[in-house]
Design a protein around this motif. Structure first.
Motif, PDB file in Angstrom:
ATOM      1  N   TYR A 199      37.498  46.419  43.073  1.00 20.62           N
ATOM      2  CA  TYR A 199      38.907  46.052  42.892  1.00 20.62           C
ATOM      3  C   TYR A 199      38.679  46.019  44.394  1.00 20.62           C
ATOM      4  O   TYR A 199      37.760  46.547  44.759  1.00 20.62           O
ATOM      5  CB  TYR A 199      39.865  46.810  42.369  1.00 20.62           C
ATOM      6  N   ASP A 200      39.864  44.755  44.952  1.00 22.80           N
ATOM      7  CA  ASP A 200      39.829  44.906  46.019  1.00 22.80           C
ATOM      8  C   ASP A 200      41.232  45.815  46.068  1.00 22.80           C
ATOM      9  O   ASP A 200      42.082  45.416  45.912  1.00 22.80           O
ATOM     10  CB  ASP A 200      40.667  43.647  46.331  1.00 22.80           C
ATOM     11  N   CYS A 201      40.741  46.957  47.418  1.00 19.24           N
ATOM     12  CA  CYS A 201      41.648  47.896  46.755  1.00 19.24           C
ATOM     13  C   CYS A 201      41.917  49.071  48.579  1.00 19.24           C
ATOM     14  O   CYS A 201      41.498  48.659  49.636  1.00 19.24           O
ATOM     15  CB  CYS A 201      40.585  49.026  46.180  1.00 19.24           C
ATOM     16  N   MET A 229      42.867  58.571  47.421  1.00 19.12           N
ATOM     17  CA  MET A 229      43.138  57.854  45.867  1.00 19.12           C
ATOM     18  C   MET A 229      43.168  55.795  46.711  1.00 19.12           C
ATOM     19  O   MET A 229      43.043  55.863  47.640  1.00 19.12           O
ATOM     20  CB  MET A 229      44.175  57.768  45.701  1.00 19.12           C
ATOM     21  N   TRP A 230      41.961  55.250  45.520  1.00 17.24           N
ATOM     22  CA  TRP A 230      42.194  53.722  45.855  1.00 17.24           C
ATOM     23  C   TRP A 230      42.765  53.320  45.003  1.00 17.24           C
ATOM     24  O   TRP A 230      43.427  53.457  43.930  1.00 17.24           O
ATOM     25  CB  TRP A 230      41.105  53.343  45.228  1.00 17.24           C
ATOM     26  N   ILE A 231      43.625  52.112  45.214  1.00 16.40           N
ATOM     27  CA  ILE A 231      45.033  51.397  44.644  1.00 16.40           C
ATOM     28  C   ILE A 231      44.799  49.651  45.085  1.00 16.40           C
ATOM     29  O   ILE A 231      44.062  49.563  45.703  1.00 16.40           O
ATOM     30  CB  ILE A 231      46.586  51.600  45.037  1.00 16.40           C
ATOM     31  N   THR A 232      45.215  49.274  44.026  1.00 20.08           N
ATOM     32  CA  THR A 232      44.622  47.468  43.808  1.00 20.08           C
ATOM     33  C   THR A 232      45.286  47.006  45.035  1.00 20.08           C
ATOM     34  O   THR A 232      46.471  46.604  45.739  1.00 20.08           O
ATOM     35  CB  THR A 232      45.224  46.464  43.404  1.00 20.08           C
ATOM     36  N   GLN A 236      50.588  43.969  42.533  1.00 21.50           N
ATOM     37  CA  GLN A 236      51.282  45.487  41.564  1.00 21.50           C
ATOM     38  C   GLN A 236      50.539  46.632  42.437  1.00 21.50           C
ATOM     39  O   GLN A 236      51.521  47.639  42.445  1.00 21.50           O
ATOM     40  CB  GLN A 236      50.024  45.480  40.247  1.00 21.50           C
ATOM     41  N   ARG A 237      49.286  46.741  42.942  1.00 20.60           N
ATOM     42  CA  ARG A 237      49.561  48.130  43.435  1.00 20.60           C
ATOM     43  C   ARG A 237      49.561  49.182  42.649  1.00 20.60           C
ATOM     44  O   ARG A 237      49.725  50.479  43.370  1.00 20.60           O
ATOM     45  CB  ARG A 237      50.025  48.341  45.128  1.00 20.60           C
ATOM     46  N   ILE A 238      48.306  49.035  41.553  1.00 22.03           N
ATOM     47  CA  ILE A 238      48.540  50.351  40.685  1.00 22.03           C
ATOM     48  C   ILE A 238      47.226  51.442  41.224  1.00 22.03           C
ATOM     49  O   ILE A 238      46.117  50.748  41.774  1.00 22.03           O
ATOM     50  CB  ILE A 238      47.968  49.561  39.683  1.00 22.03           C
TER      51      ILE A 238
END
Length: 261
Positions: A199-201, A229-232, A236-238
Motif C-alpha cells: 500500500y501507499d502509506c 503505525m502505517w495508514i493508507t 480512507q486512510r485506514i
C-alpha cells in the motif's frame, strides 16, 4: 506566600498543559468515509499468531440515521489463547457530520472476569461507567467517574480524528483518549510517506502517556514503550499495520483483508 503561589501555578501548567494542546473535535476536514470492514491478524514479532480483530467503520443501521457507527471485535488465538483467553466487542456511536464521539460501549471477557464499559462523551467531559463481574464469586463491582477535557475520544473515533488531519511530514497531532478506566494522551508524529505491505502509506510514530484522572498529571505508560503505525495514503486512510513495543515484546496488528460494507 508568593513562592507557594508560583509553585501552584507551575504545577497547574505542567498538569493542565496537554489540555490546551490536544486537537479539538472541529480540527481537520471531515471527509466522506466509504464504509469498510477491515480484518487484522495479531502476532508476536510478526511470526506467532496471537489473535484476530475485525473493525467495521460506517456500518449502516436504520435505528441510528444520524450516527456514524464503528464496531470492533476479536479474540486471542493459538498459544496466546491458552495463556490468556480473551474476547472483546467495542461499539462507537459518533456524529455523522464530524465523527465526534457520543457513546462508546464495550464488553471484555477473560478467564477471570467480564468487564462492561459505557462511556458518554458530553461537553462537560466523559462520563465513565463500568461493571466488573468476577467468574468465581459472581461478585459485581461498579466504577464511575467524570473526566474533563475539551475533546476526548474513544479508541475508534481517535482513528477517525487522525485521518481528518492534513498529515504533512513532521506534523504532530495530540489527542486525549479515554477508552476504559483511565485517560491517555496520544501524540502522533508524521514520519514519512512510503510503500508498506503493498500500500501507499503514511508512516506515523505513536507515543502514549497515561493521564492521572484526578490531577491531570501526565504519567509514564509502562505497558507500551513505543509504537509505529502505517495508514493508507488515500481518502480512507485506514490502518494497515500497527507495531507496538510492549512488555512481552513486539506485538503487531496487520491488515489481511478489506471489504466494502
Amino acid at each position: 506566600m508568593i513562592q507557594l503561589l508560583t509553585v501552584l501555578l507551575l504545577t497547574s501548567a505542567v498538569h493542565g498543559g496537554w489540555r490546551t494542546e490536544i486537537a479539538r473535535y472541529s480540527a481537520g476536514k471531515s471527509s466522506t468515509f466509504t464504509p469498510e470492514q477491515l480484518e487484522y491478524k495479531m502476532s508476536w514479532n510478526g511470526a506467532i499468531r496471537s489473535g484476530k480483530i475485525t473493525i467495521e467503520f460506517g456500518q449502516k443501521d436504520k435505528r441510528y440515521p444520524n450516527v456514524f457507527l464503528s464496531h470492533a471485535y476479536g479474540r486471542s488465538t493459538g498459544p496466546a489463547f491458552v495463556i490468556f483467553p480473551y474476547t472483546f466487542t467495542f461499539t462507537s456511536f459518533a456524529k455523522l457530520s464530524d465523527h465526534r464521539p457520543l457513546v462508546f460501549v464495550a464488553t471484555e471477557k477473560d478467564n477471570k472476569e467480564v468487564v462492561d464499559t459505557r462511556n458518554s462523551y458530553k461537553s462537560s467531559g466523559v462520563h465513565y461507567n463500568a461493571t466488573t463481574t468476577l467468574h468465581a464469586s459472581k461478585t459485581v463491582i461498579s466504577h464511575s467517574h467524570l473526566f474533563t477535557a475539551k475533546a476526548i475520544h474513544d479508541p475508534l473515533s481517535a482513528i477517525l480524528a487522525i485521518r481528518k488531519q492534513p498529515l504533512y511530514k513532521g506534523s504532530v497531532i495530540q489527542l486525549c483518549c479515554h477508552p476504559f478506566a483511565s485517560p491517555y494522551l496520544i501524540k502522533v508524529t508524521v514520519l514519512e510517506r512510503a510503500k508498506h505491505l503493498g500500500y501507499d502509506c503514511i508512516k506515523l510514530d505513536v507515543k502514549i502517556q497515561k493521564i492521572d484522572k484526578k490531577t491531570g498529571k501526565l504519567l509514564v505508560y509502562k505497558k507500551l514503550k513505543k509504537a509505529t503505525m502505517w495508514i493508507t495514503d488515500d481518502g480512507q486512510r485506514i490502518p494497515v499495520e500497527l507495531r507496538s513495543k510492549v512488555l512481552i515484546g513486539d506485538v503487531r496488528a496487520t491488515l489481511t483483508k478489506r471489504s466494502p460494507l
